[in-house]
Design a protein around this motif. Structure first.
Motif, PDB file in Angstrom:
ATOM      1  N   SER A  53      48.496  53.174  73.740  1.00 43.76           N
ATOM      2  CA  SER A  53      48.039  51.991  74.470  1.00 43.76           C
ATOM      3  C   SER A  53      48.044  52.230  75.978  1.00 43.76           C
ATOM      4  O   SER A  53      47.119  51.818  76.690  1.00 43.76           O
ATOM      5  CB  SER A  53      48.920  50.793  74.136  1.00 43.76           C
ATOM      6  OG  SER A  53      48.809  50.433  72.777  1.00 43.76           O
ATOM      7  N   LEU A  54      49.081  52.895  76.470  1.00 44.34           N
ATOM      8  CA  LEU A  54      49.142  53.180  77.902  1.00 44.34           C
ATOM      9  C   LEU A  54      48.021  54.122  78.328  1.00 44.34           C
ATOM     10  O   LEU A  54      47.465  53.987  79.425  1.00 44.34           O
ATOM     11  CB  LEU A  54      50.504  53.770  78.264  1.00 44.34           C
ATOM     12  CG  LEU A  54      51.689  52.804  78.168  1.00 44.34           C
ATOM     13  CD1 LEU A  54      52.997  53.542  78.457  1.00 44.34           C
ATOM     14  CD2 LEU A  54      51.526  51.643  79.138  1.00 44.34           C
ATOM     15  N   GLU A  55      47.663  55.058  77.459  1.00 39.11           N
ATOM     16  CA  GLU A  55      46.544  55.949  77.757  1.00 39.11           C
ATOM     17  C   GLU A  55      45.236  55.176  77.796  1.00 39.11           C
ATOM     18  O   GLU A  55      44.365  55.415  78.641  1.00 39.11           O
ATOM     19  CB  GLU A  55      46.472  57.072  76.720  1.00 39.11           C
ATOM     20  CG  GLU A  55      45.316  58.039  76.930  1.00 39.11           C
ATOM     21  CD  GLU A  55      45.324  58.712  78.292  1.00 39.11           C
ATOM     22  OE1 GLU A  55      44.219  58.949  78.840  1.00 39.11           O
ATOM     23  OE2 GLU A  55      46.421  58.995  78.820  1.00 39.11           O
ATOM     24  N   LEU A  56      45.074  54.209  76.862  1.00 41.84           N
ATOM     25  CA  LEU A  56      43.889  53.354  76.882  1.00 41.84           C
ATOM     26  C   LEU A  56      43.856  52.549  78.176  1.00 41.84           C
ATOM     27  O   LEU A  56      42.794  52.427  78.808  1.00 41.84           O
ATOM     28  CB  LEU A  56      43.901  52.416  75.673  1.00 41.84           C
ATOM     29  CG  LEU A  56      42.821  51.328  75.656  1.00 41.84           C
ATOM     30  CD1 LEU A  56      41.424  51.947  75.633  1.00 41.84           C
ATOM     31  CD2 LEU A  56      43.023  50.385  74.467  1.00 41.84           C
ATOM     32  N   ILE A 143      45.780  47.465  79.876  1.00 45.80           N
ATOM     33  CA  ILE A 143      45.553  47.647  81.313  1.00 45.80           C
ATOM     34  C   ILE A 143      46.758  47.165  82.114  1.00 45.80           C
ATOM     35  O   ILE A 143      47.263  47.861  83.004  1.00 45.80           O
ATOM     36  CB  ILE A 143      44.281  46.884  81.753  1.00 45.80           C
ATOM     37  CG1 ILE A 143      43.031  47.602  81.235  1.00 45.80           C
ATOM     38  CG2 ILE A 143      44.220  46.743  83.275  1.00 45.80           C
ATOM     39  CD1 ILE A 143      41.755  46.798  81.407  1.00 45.80           C
ATOM     40  N   ILE A 144      47.242  45.971  81.805  1.00 41.48           N
ATOM     41  CA  ILE A 144      48.371  45.411  82.545  1.00 41.48           C
ATOM     42  C   ILE A 144      49.630  46.257  82.328  1.00 41.48           C
ATOM     43  O   ILE A 144      50.389  46.514  83.275  1.00 41.48           O
ATOM     44  CB  ILE A 144      48.613  43.948  82.127  1.00 41.48           C
ATOM     45  CG1 ILE A 144      47.401  43.088  82.493  1.00 41.48           C
ATOM     46  CG2 ILE A 144      49.876  43.397  82.796  1.00 41.48           C
ATOM     47  CD1 ILE A 144      47.436  41.680  81.933  1.00 41.48           C
ATOM     48  N   ALA A 145      49.832  46.703  81.094  1.00 41.21           N
ATOM     49  CA  ALA A 145      50.988  47.552  80.807  1.00 41.21           C
ATOM     50  C   ALA A 145      50.933  48.825  81.637  1.00 41.21           C
ATOM     51  O   ALA A 145      51.954  49.264  82.196  1.00 41.21           O
ATOM     52  CB  ALA A 145      51.039  47.887  79.315  1.00 41.21           C
ATOM     53  N   TYR A 146      49.743  49.413  81.744  1.00 37.46           N
ATOM     54  CA  TYR A 146      49.615  50.634  82.555  1.00 37.46           C
ATOM     55  C   TYR A 146      49.832  50.337  84.035  1.00 37.46           C
ATOM     56  O   TYR A 146      50.520  51.108  84.742  1.00 37.46           O
ATOM     57  CB  TYR A 146      48.244  51.276  82.344  1.00 37.46           C
ATOM     58  CG  TYR A 146      48.008  52.428  83.287  1.00 37.46           C
ATOM     59  CD1 TYR A 146      48.721  53.617  83.156  1.00 37.46           C
ATOM     60  CD2 TYR A 146      47.107  52.305  84.349  1.00 37.46           C
ATOM     61  CE1 TYR A 146      48.546  54.662  84.053  1.00 37.46           C
ATOM     62  CE2 TYR A 146      46.923  53.346  85.249  1.00 37.46           C
ATOM     63  CZ  TYR A 146      47.640  54.528  85.090  1.00 37.46           C
ATOM     64  OH  TYR A 146      47.476  55.556  85.979  1.00 37.46           O
ATOM     65  N   LEU A 147      49.276  49.232  84.534  1.00 39.84           N
ATOM     66  CA  LEU A 147      49.450  48.886  85.950  1.00 39.84           C
ATOM     67  C   LEU A 147      50.923  48.755  86.312  1.00 39.84           C
ATOM     68  O   LEU A 147      51.335  49.085  87.432  1.00 39.84           O
ATOM     69  CB  LEU A 147      48.713  47.574  86.269  1.00 39.84           C
ATOM     70  CG  LEU A 147      47.184  47.623  86.271  1.00 39.84           C
ATOM     71  CD1 LEU A 147      46.606  46.235  86.533  1.00 39.84           C
ATOM     72  CD2 LEU A 147      46.650  48.608  87.303  1.00 39.84           C
ATOM     73  N   GLN A 148      51.714  48.299  85.372  1.00 35.36           N
ATOM     74  CA  GLN A 148      53.136  48.125  85.650  1.00 35.36           C
ATOM     75  C   GLN A 148      53.908  49.446  85.672  1.00 35.36           C
ATOM     76  O   GLN A 148      55.088  49.457  86.019  1.00 35.36           O
ATOM     77  CB  GLN A 148      53.739  47.152  84.634  1.00 35.36           C
ATOM     78  CG  GLN A 148      53.199  45.732  84.788  1.00 35.36           C
ATOM     79  CD  GLN A 148      53.862  44.729  83.875  1.00 35.36           C
ATOM     80  OE1 GLN A 148      54.568  45.079  82.935  1.00 35.36           O
ATOM     81  NE2 GLN A 148      53.634  43.450  84.135  1.00 35.36           N
TER      82      GLN A 148
END
Length: 300
Positions: A53-56, A143-148
């Motif tokens: 998910s973080l890669e997505l 997206i939000i998880a990655y931004l964090q």
């Protein structure tokens, strides 16, 4: 003769006074729209933590966000330079000094990306909201998880600085409506299965600014930036793309050069961002563009 000149002066002075009053009134109306607060139901998104998910999320951020917020996502000063209209700095998305990531909750990011408002409920000036509002819950959460996870970058931005002229033009309908005023504000958007399909191609087109620059019907049109006078090209079967093979279409996005040798200008067509798309994403976009209604090139 003196009386005639006197009355001419009175009339001209009155007209000037009316124009000034109208200008001040419109400017105040524009200011009210820019400071109006909105409230929408919470999304209740649950952020993923798995690597897939973080890669997505990273993949979507690279193609959707970095072009306007900079390679390190710390914002771009004078991202919009409108001369007499004012300026806009794109936001610092990290948790460094001046970054929204330091204070934004998950719902704050949802409000910005899906609804076009800041943490206080006021409009933000991110044209891409017209596209990102279509992101599925799954991709938005990724997206939000990655931004964090972004490393903090100290970069204080100045936000939007609009002039009275811009506020007048907004009320007069010369400038586009604010993103919060036009998006659908859905709170539950189902995912579309990724793959080389027409359905997924439509999803990619809807979420990646294609309609923002090429028009709602994809047959070209004016850019959302009012300072750009170019007209974007037709992507429907009435344009050039139907004469390209799938391989040529993918090569065009990967290299920025069309089959006819024309070099795309990344300032108007962000092909360097879209070159990061996976093959199946570009295949899906190509497939979808073959199915839309054949329309003539937009002309003013």
């Amino acid at each position: 003769m003196k009386n005639v000149m006197k009355w001419i002066g009175i009339v001209v002075g009155s007209l000037i006074g009316l124009v000034l009053v109208a200008g001040v009134t419109l400017s105040l109306m524009g200011n009210a729209r820019l400071n109006k607060t909105y409230d929408f139901p919470p999304s209740d998104l649950v952020l993923p933590t798995d690597e897939t998910s973080l890669e997505l999320g990273k993949h979507r951020v690279d193609s959707l966000c970095a072009g306007c917020h900079g390679p390190d996502l710390s914002g771009i000063e004078n991202w919009f330079e409108g001369g007499p209209l004012g300026t806009i700095d794109s936001a610092n998305l990290t948790s460094g000094d001046g970054g929204v990531g330091a204070t934004y909750t998950t719902e704050d990011f949802v409000r910005a990306i899906r609804h076009g408002i800041d943490s206080e409920g006021k409009p933000i000036f991110m044209p891409a909201v017209a596209s990102t509002s279509y992101l599925s819950d799954e991709e938005l959460a990724a997206i939000i998880a990655y931004l964090q996870t972004l490393p903090p970058v100290d970069h204080t931005m100045n936000g939007a600085k609009f002039t009275p002229l811009a506020k007048i033009m907004l009320v007069a309908g010369v400038l586009p409506q604010l993103p919060v005023e036009v998006v659908s504000h859905e709170t539950d958007v189902a995912a579309v299965e990724a793959g080389p399909t027409v359905e997924f191609g439509k999803y990619m087109v809807d979420t990646h600014d294609c309609r923002l620059c090429h028009g709602q019907e994809l047959n070209g049109g004016p850019f959302p930036d009012p300072t750009i006078t170019k007209i974007s090209p037709n992507l429907t079967p009435g344009g050039q793309i139907p004469f390209w093979t799938e391989e040529q279409f993918i090569a065009t996005i990967r290299t920025g050069v069309t089959p006819g040798g024309y070099e795309l200008d990344n300032n108007f067509m962000p092909w360097k961002d879209y070159a990061k798309f996976y093959d199946h994403e570009l295949q899906a976009i190509y497939m979808y563009l073959q199915t839309v209604e054949k329309l003539p090139q937009y002309a003013e």
